[in-house]
Design a protein around this motif. Structure first.
Motif, PDB file in Angstrom:
ATOM      1  N   SER A  73       8.380  13.266  -3.290  1.00  0.00           N
ATOM      2  CA  SER A  73       8.924  13.607  -4.595  1.00  0.00           C
ATOM      3  C   SER A  73       9.867  12.654  -4.969  1.00  0.00           C
ATOM      4  O   SER A  73      10.561  12.501  -6.016  1.00  0.00           O
ATOM      5  CB  SER A  73       9.459  14.918  -4.794  1.00  0.00           C
ATOM      6  OG  SER A  73      10.346  15.299  -3.910  1.00  0.00           O
ATOM      7  N   PHE A  74      10.761  11.830  -3.865  1.00  0.00           N
ATOM      8  CA  PHE A  74      11.764  11.069  -4.232  1.00  0.00           C
ATOM      9  C   PHE A  74      11.123   9.959  -4.437  1.00  0.00           C
ATOM     10  O   PHE A  74      12.054   8.875  -4.944  1.00  0.00           O
ATOM     11  CB  PHE A  74      12.554  10.905  -2.597  1.00  0.00           C
ATOM     12  CG  PHE A  74      12.841  12.118  -1.997  1.00  0.00           C
ATOM     13  CD1 PHE A  74      12.924  13.017  -2.756  1.00  0.00           C
ATOM     14  CD2 PHE A  74      13.254  11.893  -0.585  1.00  0.00           C
ATOM     15  CE1 PHE A  74      13.607  14.428  -1.979  1.00  0.00           C
ATOM     16  CE2 PHE A  74      13.733  13.337  -0.030  1.00  0.00           C
ATOM     17  CZ  PHE A  74      13.857  14.494  -0.595  1.00  0.00           C
ATOM     18  N   GLN A  75       9.834   9.492  -4.297  1.00  0.00           N
ATOM     19  CA  GLN A  75       9.253   8.273  -4.412  1.00  0.00           C
ATOM     20  C   GLN A  75       8.390   8.163  -5.595  1.00  0.00           C
ATOM     21  O   GLN A  75       8.023   6.896  -6.124  1.00  0.00           O
ATOM     22  CB  GLN A  75       8.628   7.732  -3.128  1.00  0.00           C
ATOM     23  CG  GLN A  75       9.581   7.778  -2.086  1.00  0.00           C
ATOM     24  CD  GLN A  75       8.889   7.666  -0.783  1.00  0.00           C
ATOM     25  OE1 GLN A  75       7.809   8.183  -0.582  1.00  0.00           O
ATOM     26  NE2 GLN A  75       9.015   6.470   0.094  1.00  0.00           N
ATOM     27  N   THR A  76       7.841   9.128  -6.082  1.00  0.00           N
ATOM     28  CA  THR A  76       6.916   9.429  -7.290  1.00  0.00           C
ATOM     29  C   THR A  76       7.287   8.543  -8.457  1.00  0.00           C
ATOM     30  O   THR A  76       6.361   7.889  -9.195  1.00  0.00           O
ATOM     31  CB  THR A  76       6.432  10.637  -7.536  1.00  0.00           C
ATOM     32  OG1 THR A  76       7.532  11.588  -7.785  1.00  0.00           O
ATOM     33  CG2 THR A  76       5.598  11.107  -6.466  1.00  0.00           C
ATOM     34  N   ALA A  77       8.504   8.254  -8.814  1.00  0.00           N
ATOM     35  CA  ALA A  77       8.904   7.696 -10.015  1.00  0.00           C
ATOM     36  C   ALA A  77       9.022   6.064  -9.690  1.00  0.00           C
ATOM     37  O   ALA A  77       9.439   5.328 -10.960  1.00  0.00           O
ATOM     38  CB  ALA A  77      10.209   8.209 -10.646  1.00  0.00           C
ATOM     39  N   GLU A  78       9.125   5.717  -8.570  1.00  0.00           N
ATOM     40  CA  GLU A  78       9.047   4.416  -8.275  1.00  0.00           C
ATOM     41  C   GLU A  78       7.835   3.511  -8.279  1.00  0.00           C
ATOM     42  O   GLU A  78       8.051   2.353  -7.913  1.00  0.00           O
ATOM     43  CB  GLU A  78      10.041   4.381  -6.990  1.00  0.00           C
ATOM     44  CG  GLU A  78      11.379   5.055  -7.064  1.00  0.00           C
ATOM     45  CD  GLU A  78      12.070   5.328  -5.770  1.00  0.00           C
ATOM     46  OE1 GLU A  78      11.540   4.956  -4.712  1.00  0.00           O
ATOM     47  OE2 GLU A  78      13.026   5.628  -5.801  1.00  0.00           O
ATOM     48  N   VAL A  79       6.703   4.077  -8.261  1.00  0.00           N
ATOM     49  CA  VAL A  79       5.801   3.320  -8.159  1.00  0.00           C
ATOM     50  C   VAL A  79       5.370   2.530  -9.379  1.00  0.00           C
ATOM     51  O   VAL A  79       5.871   2.670 -10.583  1.00  0.00           O
ATOM     52  CB  VAL A  79       4.685   4.159  -7.845  1.00  0.00           C
ATOM     53  CG1 VAL A  79       4.902   4.920  -6.490  1.00  0.00           C
ATOM     54  CG2 VAL A  79       4.110   5.148  -8.980  1.00  0.00           C
ATOM     55  N   ALA A  80       4.353   1.423  -9.499  1.00  0.00           N
ATOM     56  CA  ALA A  80       4.048   1.051 -10.605  1.00  0.00           C
ATOM     57  C   ALA A  80       2.542   1.624 -10.940  1.00  0.00           C
ATOM     58  O   ALA A  80       2.068   2.518 -10.342  1.00  0.00           O
ATOM     59  CB  ALA A  80       3.898  -0.841 -10.355  1.00  0.00           C
ATOM     60  N   ARG A  81       1.577   0.548 -11.286  1.00  0.00           N
ATOM     61  CA  ARG A  81       0.256   1.095 -11.651  1.00  0.00           C
ATOM     62  C   ARG A  81      -0.620   1.576 -10.232  1.00  0.00           C
ATOM     63  O   ARG A  81      -0.668   0.875  -9.146  1.00  0.00           O
ATOM     64  CB  ARG A  81      -0.667  -0.007 -12.253  1.00  0.00           C
ATOM     65  CG  ARG A  81      -2.013   0.582 -12.736  1.00  0.00           C
ATOM     66  CD  ARG A  81      -2.727  -0.583 -13.418  1.00  0.00           C
ATOM     67  NE  ARG A  81      -4.087  -0.252 -13.582  1.00  0.00           N
ATOM     68  CZ  ARG A  81      -5.134   0.018 -12.663  1.00  0.00           C
ATOM     69  NH1 ARG A  81      -5.046  -0.286 -11.476  1.00  0.00           N
ATOM     70  NH2 ARG A  81      -6.338   0.384 -13.027  1.00  0.00           N
ATOM     71  N   LEU A  82      -1.131   2.808 -10.348  1.00  0.00           N
ATOM     72  CA  LEU A  82      -2.021   3.167  -9.346  1.00  0.00           C
ATOM     73  C   LEU A  82      -3.223   3.184  -9.691  1.00  0.00           C
ATOM     74  O   LEU A  82      -3.783   3.613 -11.012  1.00  0.00           O
ATOM     75  CB  LEU A  82      -1.446   4.468  -8.813  1.00  0.00           C
ATOM     76  CG  LEU A  82      -0.268   4.663  -8.307  1.00  0.00           C
ATOM     77  CD1 LEU A  82       0.071   6.294  -7.937  1.00  0.00           C
ATOM     78  CD2 LEU A  82      -0.044   3.960  -6.939  1.00  0.00           C
TER      79      LEU A  82
END
Length: 455
Positions: free
Chosen positions: A169-178
């Motif tokens: 949950s610490f990283q989910t906002a840091e991704v680009a397109r999946l």
């Protein structure tokens, strides 16, 4: 953000765990002349000096907003909350915060990626997706929160058909397109980082807005309701898709594989497999053809890991369990057995009422509470009549010794703490190894996660 955007800027890396070390190594490769500051503890600085010599400046005091203002860009480790007042103030002053996850995505905009998150089961689900895809002849990278930072694979020359990336949950906002985003479930967790349950759920669901196709748990009504607007959403767990039915893995009304033939224990792990199969489908591959390979999956360590038998007792290491719901699922997987469960650890303030209700309805042999939240759990369970032994001990060693006394021959001693380990151990793996040794087994026998990296 890409590494080129850091060139010539005042850059700090915050944290010297595995993510921080991977970031520093990548900076050295991509920007060899760049001066970088490392924000860390004094003990971490001593470790870093042995490897980096004069390449770094060190900030070992508690970071405050004014200090952070001296940087243009801060590459933050996942464990550092974005909601810290110092970060909020520094952002308002124009400091840019990024992460190793965001940098990897910036460098790999064309990669085919399946991103997996969830309060529990995300590591097993991620590893299952990679295993199933590899059984179809695909070259797969398995990395992320599961134990290999993405930046460790930044400069690989291998051709990869699909990246399977576990995200906390610490990283989910840091991704680009999946290509595919998968949300396995959402329960209350990490309140010390997110501040509130609502913010935790919102941060988990940030994955949805980055996902071309979204796979969600159809058994969680809140999750379904909050992702209803996604244009390409599919669900698992219900009869319309992959689900568990009468002890089988099923698709629609077709029963396809008995849970008894899986190397994974418990119906919840059957649901993890359904999630993985749904992701394989969403990626455009044949999940039905991949399903038989689930029989050869190697379960991950510290996740309902049967260590063996000692003294007439079966010992099970579920140290990865950091929520009360995970402890409930662990107990369910041993229905009908005499189980002494060890619960408790670092106190994040989560609600243990569901666990209390479960052990009232399905009494184990014993519940032994330990750790910093052990007293709170003990007092809750002691507030009503019960049909199980209830004890409290300060340390894992004392709790394990007591479990050995309370559990009858043929019974199970289960470490499923339902809480993080930070009060007494470095991490869940450290706690699991300690329990393994206390149980009378060789902690070195606990294998690493099979399939990490590219293969």
């Amino acid at each position: 953000m890409r590494f080129a955007e850091l060139a010539g800027k005042r850059v700090a890396v915050w944290g010297y765990g595995r993510e921080g070390r991977a970031t520093l190594a990548a900076l050295r490769r991509r920007l060899p002349g760049q001066r970088v500051s490392l924000i860390c503890s004094e003990a971490e600085a001593e470790q870093a000096r042995a490897f980096h010599q004069d390449a770094l400046d060190y900030v070992t005091g508690e970071p405050y907003a004014g200090l952070l203002w001296s940087f243009d860009i801060v590459v933050k480790s996942p464990g550092v909350s974005v909601y810290l007042p110092a970060i909020v103030e520094a952002k308002a002053a124009g400091v840019c915060f990024t992460s190793s996850t965001a940098l990897w995505f910036g460098e790999n905009p064309l990669a085919s990626v399946a991103g997996v998150t969830g309060t529990k089961g995300k590591s097993t689900t991620s590893a299952l997706i990679a295993h199933l895809l590899r059984s179809l002849g695909k070259r797969v990278a398995l990395a992320g929160n599961i134990g290999m930072p993405l930046l460790e694979l930044l400069d690989t020359q291998a051709l990869v058909d699909c990246w399977v990336v576990e995200l906390s949950s610490f990283q989910t906002a840091e991704v680009a397109r999946l290509d595919v985003g998968l949300i396995n479930n959402v329960y209350e967790e990490h309140l010390d980082w997110h501040g509130t349950r609502e913010r935790y759920v919102a941060d988990k669901l940030a994955l949805a807005r980055h996902s071309a196709c979204l796979v969600v748990n159809g058994l969680q009504q809140e999750l379904l309701a909050r992702t209803l607007a996604h244009p390409r959403r599919r669900a698992f767990g219900t009869v319309a898709g992959w689900h568990v039915q009468d002890g089988w893995i099923a698709h629609g009304h077709e029963l396809l594989l008995p849970l008894a033939e899986l190397p994974l224990r418990g119906e919840h792990n059957g649901l993890n497999l359904c999630a993985a199969l749904s992701a394989v489908d969403a990626l455009g591959f044949d999940a039905h053809a991949a399903l038989p390979a689930a029989r050869s999956f190697v379960p991950l360590p510290h996740r309902l890991q049967t260590l063996g038998e000692r003294g007439g007792l079966v010992w099970v290491n579920d140290s990865i369990s950091t929520t009360p719901q995970a402890s409930i699922e662990a107990l369910r997987s041993f229905d009908g057995r005499a189980v002494s469960i060890l619960v408790g650890g670092f106190d994040r303030g989560v609600d243990w009422s569901d666990f209390h209700q479960h052990v009232q309805r399905h009494p184990p042999q014993a519940v032994i509470c330990l750790g910093s939240n052990g007293l709170r759990i003990f007092q809750l369970l002691d507030s009503a009549p019960r049909a199980f032994a209830l004890e409290q001990r300060a340390s894992l060693a004392d709790a394990t010794a007591l479990a050995r006394e309370l559990t009858p021959v043929g019974g199970v001693v289960l470490l499923s703490p339902g809480a993080p380990s930070f009060d007494q151990f470095r991490d869940y793996a450290d706690r699991g190894r300690a329990f393994t040794q206390l149980a009378g087994f060789d902690p070195q026998s606990i294998a690493a996660i099979e399939g990490l990296g590219i293969c």
